[in-house]
Design a protein around this motif. Structure first.
Motif, PDB file in Angstrom:
ATOM      1  N   VAL A  25      64.561 -44.172  -6.419  1.00 10.95           N
ATOM      2  CA  VAL A  25      63.730 -42.974  -6.273  1.00 10.95           C
ATOM      3  C   VAL A  25      64.132 -41.944  -7.328  1.00 10.95           C
ATOM      4  CG1 VAL A  25      63.372 -43.265  -3.786  1.00 10.95           C
ATOM      5  CG2 VAL A  25      65.333 -41.948  -4.588  1.00 10.95           C
ATOM      6  N   GLY A  26      63.445 -40.827  -7.325  1.00  6.46           N
ATOM      7  CA  GLY A  26      63.870 -39.686  -8.122  1.00  6.46           C
ATOM      8  C   GLY A  26      63.483 -39.757  -9.583  1.00  6.46           C
ATOM      9  N   GLY A  27      64.367 -39.181 -10.393  1.00  7.19           N
ATOM     10  CA  GLY A  27      64.098 -39.017 -11.819  1.00  7.19           C
ATOM     11  C   GLY A  27      63.828 -40.307 -12.570  1.00  7.19           C
ATOM     12  N   ALA A  28      64.471 -41.395 -12.179  1.00  8.80           N
ATOM     13  CA  ALA A  28      64.254 -42.667 -12.875  1.00  8.80           C
ATOM     14  C   ALA A  28      62.812 -43.139 -12.720  1.00  8.80           C
ATOM     15  CB  ALA A  28      65.216 -43.727 -12.358  1.00  8.80           C
ATOM     16  N   VAL A  29      62.261 -42.969 -11.534  1.00  2.69           N
ATOM     17  CA  VAL A  29      60.862 -43.361 -11.294  1.00  2.69           C
ATOM     18  C   VAL A  29      59.931 -42.450 -12.087  1.00  2.69           C
ATOM     19  CG1 VAL A  29      59.061 -43.631  -9.547  1.00  2.69           C
ATOM     20  CG2 VAL A  29      61.432 -44.298  -9.020  1.00  2.69           C
ATOM     21  N   ARG A  30      60.198 -41.152 -12.027  1.00  2.00           N
ATOM     22  CA  ARG A  30      59.385 -40.181 -12.791  1.00  2.00           C
ATOM     23  C   ARG A  30      59.423 -40.512 -14.287  1.00  2.00           C
ATOM     24  NH1 ARG A  30      62.615 -35.595 -12.806  1.00  2.00           N
ATOM     25  NH2 ARG A  30      63.520 -36.663 -14.579  1.00  2.00           N
ATOM     26  N   ASP A  31      60.636 -40.750 -14.810  1.00  2.44           N
ATOM     27  CA  ASP A  31      60.776 -41.045 -16.231  1.00  2.44           C
ATOM     28  C   ASP A  31      60.025 -42.313 -16.610  1.00  2.44           C
ATOM     29  OD1 ASP A  31      62.319 -38.778 -16.424  1.00  2.44           O
ATOM     30  OD2 ASP A  31      64.228 -39.854 -16.487  1.00  2.44           O
ATOM     31  N   ALA A  32      60.084 -43.345 -15.761  1.00  7.08           N
ATOM     32  CA  ALA A  32      59.372 -44.589 -16.045  1.00  7.08           C
ATOM     33  C   ALA A  32      57.866 -44.358 -16.096  1.00  7.08           C
ATOM     34  CB  ALA A  32      59.715 -45.643 -14.996  1.00  7.08           C
ATOM     35  N   LEU A  33      57.356 -43.557 -15.174  1.00  9.00           N
ATOM     36  CA  LEU A  33      55.922 -43.262 -15.163  1.00  9.00           C
ATOM     37  C   LEU A  33      55.498 -42.477 -16.407  1.00  9.00           C
ATOM     38  CD1 LEU A  33      55.468 -42.331 -11.404  1.00  9.00           C
ATOM     39  CD2 LEU A  33      54.653 -44.401 -12.563  1.00  9.00           C
ATOM     40  N   ARG A  34      56.418 -41.710 -16.958  1.00  6.84           N
ATOM     41  CA  ARG A  34      56.138 -40.935 -18.169  1.00  6.84           C
ATOM     42  C   ARG A  34      56.423 -41.720 -19.438  1.00  6.84           C
ATOM     43  NH1 ARG A  34      59.486 -35.758 -17.770  1.00  6.84           N
ATOM     44  NH2 ARG A  34      58.284 -35.210 -19.601  1.00  6.84           N
ATOM     45  N   CYS A  36      59.463 -42.671 -20.405  1.00  3.94           N
ATOM     46  CA  CYS A  36      60.746 -42.230 -20.942  1.00  3.94           C
ATOM     47  C   CYS A  36      61.880 -43.074 -20.375  1.00  3.94           C
ATOM     48  CB  CYS A  36      61.008 -40.770 -20.567  1.00  3.94           C
ATOM     49  SG  CYS A  36      59.732 -39.628 -21.117  1.00  3.94           S
ATOM     50  N   ALA A  37      63.012 -43.065 -21.058  1.00  3.21           N
ATOM     51  CA  ALA A  37      64.206 -43.739 -20.549  1.00  3.21           C
ATOM     52  C   ALA A  37      64.759 -42.940 -19.367  1.00  3.21           C
ATOM     53  CB  ALA A  37      65.257 -43.849 -21.644  1.00  3.21           C
ATOM     54  N   ALA A  38      65.253 -43.657 -18.384  1.00  2.00           N
ATOM     55  CA  ALA A  38      65.809 -42.998 -17.196  1.00  2.00           C
ATOM     56  C   ALA A  38      67.124 -42.316 -17.546  1.00  2.00           C
ATOM     57  CB  ALA A  38      66.032 -44.012 -16.090  1.00  2.00           C
ATOM     58  N   GLY A  39      67.295 -41.111 -17.028  1.00  2.66           N
ATOM     59  CA  GLY A  39      68.521 -40.375 -17.284  1.00  2.66           C
ATOM     60  C   GLY A  39      69.558 -40.555 -16.196  1.00  2.66           C
ATOM     61  N   ASP A  40      69.092 -40.818 -14.990  1.00  2.00           N
ATOM     62  CA  ASP A  40      70.019 -41.008 -13.882  1.00  2.00           C
ATOM     63  C   ASP A  40      69.386 -41.966 -12.875  1.00  2.00           C
ATOM     64  OD1 ASP A  40      68.006 -39.447 -12.791  1.00  2.00           O
ATOM     65  OD2 ASP A  40      69.316 -37.907 -12.027  1.00  2.00           O
ATOM     66  N   TRP A  41      70.195 -42.441 -11.946  1.00  2.00           N
ATOM     67  CA  TRP A  41      69.729 -43.438 -10.991  1.00  2.00           C
ATOM     68  C   TRP A  41      70.033 -42.996  -9.578  1.00  2.00           C
ATOM     69  CZ3 TRP A  41      66.517 -46.906 -12.787  1.00  2.00           C
ATOM     70  CH2 TRP A  41      66.529 -47.143 -14.153  1.00  2.00           C
ATOM     71  N   ASP A  42      68.976 -42.848  -8.783  1.00  3.94           N
ATOM     72  CA  ASP A  42      69.085 -42.461  -7.384  1.00  3.94           C
ATOM     73  C   ASP A  42      68.536 -43.598  -6.531  1.00  3.94           C
ATOM     74  OD1 ASP A  42      69.878 -39.933  -8.301  1.00  3.94           O
ATOM     75  OD2 ASP A  42      67.821 -39.175  -8.262  1.00  3.94           O
ATOM     76  N   ILE A  43      69.240 -43.871  -5.439  1.00  2.00           N
ATOM     77  CA  ILE A  43      68.815 -44.902  -4.498  1.00  2.00           C
ATOM     78  C   ILE A  43      68.761 -44.266  -3.123  1.00  2.00           C
ATOM     79  CG2 ILE A  43      69.476 -47.079  -3.392  1.00  2.00           C
ATOM     80  CD1 ILE A  43      70.896 -47.801  -6.046  1.00  2.00           C
ATOM     81  N   THR A  44      67.655 -44.482  -2.414  1.00  2.00           N
ATOM     82  CA  THR A  44      67.568 -44.011  -1.040  1.00  2.00           C
ATOM     83  C   THR A  44      67.732 -45.212  -0.112  1.00  2.00           C
ATOM     84  OG1 THR A  44      66.317 -42.651   0.516  1.00  2.00           O
ATOM     85  CG2 THR A  44      65.052 -44.164  -0.841  1.00  2.00           C
ATOM     86  N   THR A  45      68.352 -44.974   1.025  1.00  2.00           N
ATOM     87  CA  THR A  45      68.637 -46.044   1.974  1.00  2.00           C
ATOM     88  C   THR A  45      68.627 -45.495   3.388  1.00  2.00           C
ATOM     89  OG1 THR A  45      70.245 -47.755   2.587  1.00  2.00           O
ATOM     90  CG2 THR A  45      71.147 -45.680   1.754  1.00  2.00           C
ATOM     91  N   ASP A  46      68.523 -46.391   4.366  1.00  2.00           N
ATOM     92  CA  ASP A  46      68.642 -45.965   5.756  1.00  2.00           C
ATOM     93  C   ASP A  46      70.079 -46.095   6.259  1.00  2.00           C
ATOM     94  OD1 ASP A  46      68.418 -48.761   5.645  1.00  2.00           O
ATOM     95  OD2 ASP A  46      67.338 -48.896   7.546  1.00  2.00           O
ATOM     96  N   ALA A  47      71.001 -46.465   5.383  1.00  2.00           N
ATOM     97  CA  ALA A  47      72.422 -46.555   5.738  1.00  2.00           C
ATOM     98  C   ALA A  47      73.048 -45.166   5.702  1.00  2.00           C
ATOM     99  CB  ALA A  47      73.160 -47.471   4.765  1.00  2.00           C
TER     100      ALA A  47
END
Length: 91
Positions: A25-34, A36-47
């Motif tokens: 999720v987050g900036g990496a997804v936004r950057d991919a849609l634009r 651009c190269a991803a600047g950071d990596w966020d993962i969402t989980t139910d843990a």
């Protein structure tokens, strides 16, 4: 198309193998849609953060914001922000 570093694949696989949901999720997804190269990596989980720490025991962990459900996991030098999903927080 979003190209994930091997560390991100590894994190997603480990969380899912432990029975948790996990999504990029987050900036990496936004950057991919634009395009651009991803600047950071966020993962969402139910843990919960404690469960994330169990899944990644043996790895370097930074308790970024446990009260807010956030743990940073360093996999092969790449910091991954692993966050408890908003849906899981409401449960």
């Amino acid at each position: 198309m979003l190209t994930l570093p091997s560390q991100v694949h590894m994190a997603l696989d480990r969380l899912k193998a432990a029975g948790w949901e996990a999504f990029v999720v987050g900036g990496a997804v936004r950057d991919a849609l634009r395009g651009c190269a991803a600047g950071d990596w966020d993962i969402t989980t139910d843990a919960e953060p404690e469960q994330v720490e169990q899944v990644f025991s043996g790895e370097r962990l930074i308790e970024t914001g446990l009260r807010h459900g956030t743990v940073t996991v360093l996999l092969d030098g790449l910091p991954l922000l692993v966050v408890l999903s908003a849906a899981a927080r409401r449960m």
